[in-house]
Design a protein around this motif. Structure first.
Motif, short mmCIF file in Angstrom:
data_model
loop_
_atom_site.label_atom_id
_atom_site.label_comp_id
_atom_site.label_asym_id
_atom_site.label_seq_id
_atom_site.Cartn_x
_atom_site.Cartn_y
_atom_site.Cartn_z
N GLN A 192 6.99 0.22 3.99
CA GLN A 192 6.73 1.66 4.12
C GLN A 192 7.23 2.21 5.45
O GLN A 192 7.74 3.31 5.52
CB GLN A 192 5.22 1.92 4.04
CG GLN A 192 4.58 1.47 2.76
CD GLN A 192 5.00 2.33 1.60
OE1 GLN A 192 4.92 3.55 1.66
NE2 GLN A 192 5.46 1.71 0.53
N ASP A 241 3.58 -3.64 4.30
CA ASP A 241 3.39 -2.22 4.64
C ASP A 241 4.29 -1.83 5.81
O ASP A 241 4.88 -0.76 5.81
CB ASP A 241 1.93 -1.99 5.05
CG ASP A 241 1.00 -2.20 3.87
OD1 ASP A 241 1.25 -1.61 2.81
OD2 ASP A 241 0.04 -2.99 4.02
N ASP A 281 7.87 -8.10 0.73
CA ASP A 281 7.30 -6.77 0.74
C ASP A 281 6.11 -6.74 1.69
O ASP A 281 5.33 -7.69 1.76
CB ASP A 281 6.83 -6.38 -0.67
CG ASP A 281 8.00 -6.07 -1.59
OD1 ASP A 281 9.14 -5.94 -1.07
OD2 ASP A 281 7.80 -6.00 -2.81
N HIS A 311 0.84 -1.19 0.00
CA HIS A 311 0.00 0.00 0.00
C HIS A 311 0.88 1.25 0.00
O HIS A 311 1.99 1.26 0.52
CB HIS A 311 -0.91 0.00 1.22
CG HIS A 311 -1.75 -1.23 1.29
ND1 HIS A 311 -2.80 -1.45 0.46
CD2 HIS A 311 -1.64 -2.34 2.06
CE1 HIS A 311 -3.33 -2.64 0.72
NE2 HIS A 311 -2.63 -3.19 1.69
N SER A 312 0.33 2.35 -0.54
CA SER A 312 1.15 3.55 -0.66
C SER A 312 1.16 4.37 0.62
O SER A 312 2.03 5.21 0.80
CB SER A 312 0.64 4.40 -1.83
OG SER A 312 -0.73 4.69 -1.62
N THR A 313 0.17 4.20 1.49
CA THR A 313 0.16 4.96 2.74
C THR A 313 0.28 4.00 3.92
O THR A 313 -0.18 2.86 3.85
CB THR A 313 -1.14 5.77 2.90
OG1 THR A 313 -2.22 4.85 2.95
CG2 THR A 313 -1.33 6.74 1.78
N PRO A 314 0.86 4.45 5.01
CA PRO A 314 1.07 3.54 6.13
C PRO A 314 -0.10 3.45 7.10
O PRO A 314 -0.01 2.76 8.09
CB PRO A 314 2.29 4.17 6.83
CG PRO A 314 2.20 5.62 6.50
CD PRO A 314 1.54 5.72 5.18
N THR A 319 -3.82 -4.18 5.86
CA THR A 319 -2.43 -3.79 6.11
C THR A 319 -1.58 -5.04 6.36
O THR A 319 -1.96 -5.90 7.15
CB THR A 319 -2.35 -2.86 7.34
OG1 THR A 319 -3.10 -1.68 7.07
CG2 THR A 319 -0.91 -2.49 7.65
#
Ligand SMILES: NC(=O)c1ccc[n+]([C@@H]2O[C@H](COP(=O)([O-])OP(=O)(O)OC[C@H]3O[C@@H](n4cnc5c(N)ncnc54)[C@H](OP(=O)(O)O)[C@@H]3O)[C@@H](O)[C@H]2O)c1
Length: 246
Positions: free
Chosen positions: A73, A50, A48, A2-5, A11
């Motif tokens: 992230q 989050d 990979d 995901h691009s935001t934490p 998640t």
């Protein structure tokens, strides 16, 4: 990835370190609904994700944080004593884990959190809350005192209880006999603090009894003396040892 934490059920959280806390935390975060990878062992490939949560010895945090950084992230650790220099956030459960605990162990406990940014701090707080725990902030400037307090409350209690057990065993008095005394003492301290909870010969002023106890504790003389001095400070705050002898 995901691009935001910010936290959501999807998640993904990689738990790195399969020791006492890593396994329990992985089970608890899975139970809380997150996608949990691990606990990963030393030679496992880092996937990979989050978030990577490092459940490794404090000394290993810098190297492990460096290794996982390209894959996630946010990097967090679960250490009470280690600053945030190598990670984005920390979440330190104020509890002792041997590795066998059920996820419910986190419910209602305190968790020290901190973050290098408001967003990272929010993630730490959300993780703690998702576990059923109560987050409170401890920043890098106060970690050493905080963690020393945790050691006094857990590790050193065991040191004292071990001395009690070893003194009592030859007399035929065992851990199970001592345990109700320990539990009641902790209950009394929880309710009203050490000064109000303190009983026994030191607070009574029965110094002959204290001297007999000391002689019987020959294997633990240094520990006895240190604890007796600290106990006198609780019983008679603000008076020096000379004043007390006078
Ligand atoms: N246990 C508790 O009560 C407790 C409570 C609050 C916070 N914590 C925190 O939890 C963290 C871990 O403590 P712990 O008690 O769980 O320690 P632990 O039982 O010794 O477990 C540490 C684990 O990390 C592994 N490890 C070491 N280096 C690694 C690496 N480079 N990559 C992947 N895994 C690695 C170790 O594997 P090997 O066996 O192969 O070395 C071991 O399985 C510490 O920061 C501690 O402050 C623990």
């Amino acid at each position: 990835m995901h691009s935001t934490p910010s936290l959501a059920p999807e998640t993904t959280i990689a738990i790195v370190g399969a020791g006492r806390l890593g396994g329990v935390l992985a089970r608890a975060l899975r139970t809380a609904g997150f996608v949990v990878i691990g606990p990963l062992r030393r030679d496992d490939r880092v996937p990979d994700a989050d978030i990577a949560l490092l459940c490794v010895p404090d000394a290993a945090i810098p190297a492990v944080a460096f290794a996982v950084r390209p894959h996630v992230q946010l990097v967090g650790h679960v250490s009470g004593a280690t600053p945030l220099a190598d990670v984005d956030f920390s979440i330190h459960p104020l509890q002792t884990f041997t590795g066998r605990e059920a996820p419910v162990v986190f419910r209602g406990i305190g968790v020290a959190v901190d973050g290098r940014t408001p967003e990272a701090l929010a993630v730490a707080e959300e993780l703690a809350t998702a576990l059923g725990a109560h987050p409170f902030r401890v920043d890098d400037d106060h970690r050493a005192e905080y963690h020393a307090a945790a050691s006094f409350a857990s590790n050193f209690v065991l040191t004292v209880l071990d001395a009690a057990e070893r003194l009592a065993a030859p007399v035929g008095v065992h851990r199970a006999h001592l345990a109700p005394l320990v539990r009641q003492t902790v209950e009394n301290w929880t309710a009203s603090g050490a000064a109000a909870a303190l009983t026994g010969p030191i607070v009574r002023g029965d110094e002959d009894t204290v001297a007999r106890q000391r002689a019987a504790s020959a294997e633990f003389t240094d520990l006895f003396d240190a604890l007796a001095a600290a106990t006198r400070d609780i019983a008679h705050p603000g008076t020096s040892s000379e004043e007390r002898r006078a």
